[in-house]
Design an enzyme around this catalytic site. Sequence first.
Site, PDB file in Angstrom:
ATOM      1  N   LYS A 147     -46.877  70.010  88.717  1.00  0.00           N
ATOM      2  CA  LYS A 147     -47.847  69.427  87.778  1.00  0.00           C
ATOM      3  C   LYS A 147     -47.134  69.140  86.451  1.00  0.00           C
ATOM      4  O   LYS A 147     -47.371  68.098  85.818  1.00  0.00           O
ATOM      5  CB  LYS A 147     -49.028  70.381  87.577  1.00  0.00           C
ATOM      6  CG  LYS A 147     -50.213  69.764  86.833  1.00  0.00           C
ATOM      7  CD  LYS A 147     -50.103  69.857  85.327  1.00  0.00           C
ATOM      8  CE  LYS A 147     -51.326  69.269  84.628  1.00  0.00           C
ATOM      9  NZ  LYS A 147     -51.188  69.274  83.155  1.00  0.00           N
ATOM     10  N   ASP A 151     -49.951  52.462  89.291  1.00  0.00           N
ATOM     11  CA  ASP A 151     -50.806  53.275  90.158  1.00  0.00           C
ATOM     12  C   ASP A 151     -50.182  54.662  90.288  1.00  0.00           C
ATOM     13  O   ASP A 151     -49.356  54.913  91.163  1.00  0.00           O
ATOM     14  CB  ASP A 151     -50.910  52.582  91.525  1.00  0.00           C
ATOM     15  CG  ASP A 151     -51.878  53.287  92.468  1.00  0.00           C
ATOM     16  OD1 ASP A 151     -52.190  54.470  92.226  1.00  0.00           O
ATOM     17  OD2 ASP A 151     -52.297  52.655  93.456  1.00  0.00           O
ATOM     18  N   HIS A 156     -48.552  75.313  73.025  1.00  0.00           N
ATOM     19  CA  HIS A 156     -49.697  74.611  73.574  1.00  0.00           C
ATOM     20  C   HIS A 156     -50.919  74.777  72.668  1.00  0.00           C
ATOM     21  O   HIS A 156     -51.563  73.813  72.290  1.00  0.00           O
ATOM     22  CB  HIS A 156     -50.003  75.207  74.949  1.00  0.00           C
ATOM     23  CG  HIS A 156     -50.481  74.209  75.955  1.00  0.00           C
ATOM     24  ND1 HIS A 156     -49.674  73.219  76.446  1.00  0.00           N
ATOM     25  CD2 HIS A 156     -51.676  74.056  76.564  1.00  0.00           C
ATOM     26  CE1 HIS A 156     -50.356  72.501  77.329  1.00  0.00           C
ATOM     27  NE2 HIS A 156     -51.577  72.989  77.407  1.00  0.00           N
TER      28      HIS A 156
HETATM   29  P1  NAD Z   1     -49.727  42.093  94.048  1.00  0.00           P
HETATM   30  O1  NAD Z   1     -50.723  41.992  95.138  1.00  0.00           O
HETATM   31  O2  NAD Z   1     -50.171  41.557  92.729  1.00  0.00           O
HETATM   32  O3  NAD Z   1     -48.381  41.399  94.523  1.00  0.00           O
HETATM   33  C1  NAD Z   1     -47.340  41.115  93.653  1.00  0.00           C
HETATM   34  C2  NAD Z   1     -47.243  39.613  93.399  1.00  0.00           C
HETATM   35  O4  NAD Z   1     -46.212  39.371  92.467  1.00  0.00           O
HETATM   36  C3  NAD Z   1     -46.922  38.849  94.660  1.00  0.00           C
HETATM   37  O5  NAD Z   1     -47.707  37.686  94.694  1.00  0.00           O
HETATM   38  C4  NAD Z   1     -45.454  38.452  94.466  1.00  0.00           C
HETATM   39  O6  NAD Z   1     -45.100  37.279  95.125  1.00  0.00           O
HETATM   40  C5  NAD Z   1     -45.413  38.295  92.944  1.00  0.00           C
HETATM   41  N1  NAD Z   1     -44.104  38.439  92.302  1.00  0.00           N
HETATM   42  C6  NAD Z   1     -43.660  37.671  91.271  1.00  0.00           C
HETATM   43  N2  NAD Z   1     -42.451  38.059  90.865  1.00  0.00           N
HETATM   44  C7  NAD Z   1     -42.092  39.083  91.653  1.00  0.00           C
HETATM   45  C8  NAD Z   1     -40.935  39.920  91.714  1.00  0.00           C
HETATM   46  N3  NAD Z   1     -39.906  39.751  90.890  1.00  0.00           N
HETATM   47  N4  NAD Z   1     -40.925  40.929  92.614  1.00  0.00           N
HETATM   48  C9  NAD Z   1     -41.970  41.122  93.448  1.00  0.00           C
HETATM   49  N5  NAD Z   1     -43.075  40.343  93.443  1.00  0.00           N
HETATM   50  C10 NAD Z   1     -43.142  39.326  92.567  1.00  0.00           C
HETATM   51  O7  NAD Z   1     -49.296  43.606  93.800  1.00  0.00           O
HETATM   52  P2  NAD Z   1     -48.647  44.654  94.782  1.00  0.00           P
HETATM   53  O8  NAD Z   1     -47.496  45.230  94.045  1.00  0.00           O
HETATM   54  O9  NAD Z   1     -48.424  44.100  96.147  1.00  0.00           O
HETATM   55  O10 NAD Z   1     -49.795  45.756  94.930  1.00  0.00           O
HETATM   56  C11 NAD Z   1     -49.989  46.729  93.931  1.00  0.00           C
HETATM   57  C12 NAD Z   1     -51.465  47.085  93.849  1.00  0.00           C
HETATM   58  O11 NAD Z   1     -51.922  47.553  95.107  1.00  0.00           O
HETATM   59  C13 NAD Z   1     -51.717  48.186  92.870  1.00  0.00           C
HETATM   60  O12 NAD Z   1     -52.783  47.783  92.018  1.00  0.00           O
HETATM   61  C14 NAD Z   1     -52.161  49.346  93.750  1.00  0.00           C
HETATM   62  O13 NAD Z   1     -53.047  50.197  93.040  1.00  0.00           O
HETATM   63  C15 NAD Z   1     -52.830  48.642  94.897  1.00  0.00           C
HETATM   64  N6  NAD Z   1     -53.014  49.341  96.168  1.00  0.00           N
HETATM   65  C16 NAD Z   1     -52.463  50.559  96.445  1.00  0.00           C
HETATM   66  C17 NAD Z   1     -52.662  51.176  97.672  1.00  0.00           C
HETATM   67  C18 NAD Z   1     -51.998  52.496  97.952  1.00  0.00           C
HETATM   68  O14 NAD Z   1     -51.131  52.913  97.193  1.00  0.00           O
HETATM   69  N7  NAD Z   1     -52.337  53.202  99.036  1.00  0.00           N
HETATM   70  C19 NAD Z   1     -53.431  50.528  98.650  1.00  0.00           C
HETATM   71  C20 NAD Z   1     -53.967  49.267  98.353  1.00  0.00           C
HETATM   72  C21 NAD Z   1     -53.747  48.658  97.125  1.00  0.00           C
END
Ligand code: NAD
Length: 380
Positions: free
Chosen positions: A258, A274, A371
């Site tokens: 923690k 996240d 603390h």
């Molecule tokens: P996202 O869906 O916004 O995808 C990232 C976008 O950025 C894509 O369209 C990609 O093409 C674009 N991009 C542009 N420049 C980039 C680069 N340099 N590198 C990578 N991508 C680039 O986001 P994500 O990261 O796919 O998903 C993150 C979200 O998903 C968070 O909000 C999270 O809380 C959520 N989530 C988490 C869980 C879990 O942890 N179990 C489950 C579902 C959703």
Amino acid sequence: MKDKETSRLPGFHRLDAAARRREIERRLGEGGLGAGLSLEQADAMIENAVGVVGIPLGVAANFLVNGEDVLVPMAIEEPSVVAAASNAARMAREGGGFVAGADPAHTAAQIEILDAPAGSAARVAARRSEIERTANGTQPELVGLGGGVVDLEIREAVGRPGRLVMHLVVDCLDAMGANMVNTMAEAVSPLIARAAGGRAGLRILTNLADRRLARASCAVPFEALGRRGFSGERVARAVVSAAEFAADDPYRAATHNKGVFNGIDALLLACGNDWRAVEAGGHAWAARGGRYGSLTAWTIEGEALRGELEMPMAVGVVGGAARANPTARSCMRLAGIETAADLARLAVCAGLATNLAALCALGSEGIQRGHMRLHGRRDR
Ligand code: NAD
């Protein structure tokens, strides 16, 4: 913005909050810290939005990471954590600061196939290039930037006969990647179910991001650890003993970890990431040996206390709330964070720092003195 100014901020904590903010805004330049999240922006982020909740945003000083000065933004409601991080970073600085690294952003989605008959793993493996093509086809932007599928891993009889699980491993570059890999998993699961001769089950990422580790270490000279009536060597030995206690006892390890997450979560929250995903991955990693244990290790090396932290760190600087929240963007700019790897490295440094501060206090005068002094400021 890479902060070229020192992260040593002597007297910063004695300024009033408005003066501290002016100093941070001066460093940030145009745009400053911004006004925070508006209701309209919140409404675009979640459902049924009715407002935004305030969390104090502080800045931890003294961090030196891979030879560079870094100011660490921390969003946290708990007193003493920002002070603890700053103090520990000052001690670590005496030994050259933190050395940190991060793996490429390889995130795995799990595709579960049920009722998979014998021999199905080989049939799925034979469709590898079609699976890759289909998955990559859903993410043209990512693939265009150089990311996409890097590996397929097939696990058979997971937990019970007939459950085949394929891990689709994707380089998510600068994104956390959950949404992207979930989309890919859903796109390929019918193909995999057909190839396997079973039926599709769940399709979602694993938060045990063990191909996406970040690591930090520091070597704190004994003389930097001394405090009120306790020699530095005595404090160092107490920290090592405390780390052994955490390695031996899950009840202690939970509290020990923690303290690690105090630093990590505060930075991730400030940067719009996240932190539940990182918590889940960290705790699962801490239990990977079959029993929950410590995320950090502390040993004596010559005349110094050496600390190490290695853990999954699936974070991003694009996607999710990282771009949508203007304060998160300012916080990343303040810390010189431009890539997901920059954020991953700084997160493990922050976690190692807050762990060090807690263990030093526990191993000497106790945690309550500092603390409660800081808790007491609330009543002024
Ligand atoms: P996202 O869906 O916004 O995808 C990232 C976008 O950025 C894509 O369209 C990609 O093409 C674009 N991009 C542009 N420049 C980039 C680069 N340099 N590198 C990578 N991508 C680039 O986001 P994500 O990261 O796919 O998903 C993150 C979200 O998903 C968070 O909000 C999270 O809380 C959520 N989530 C988490 C869980 C879990 O942890 N179990 C489950 C579902 C959703």
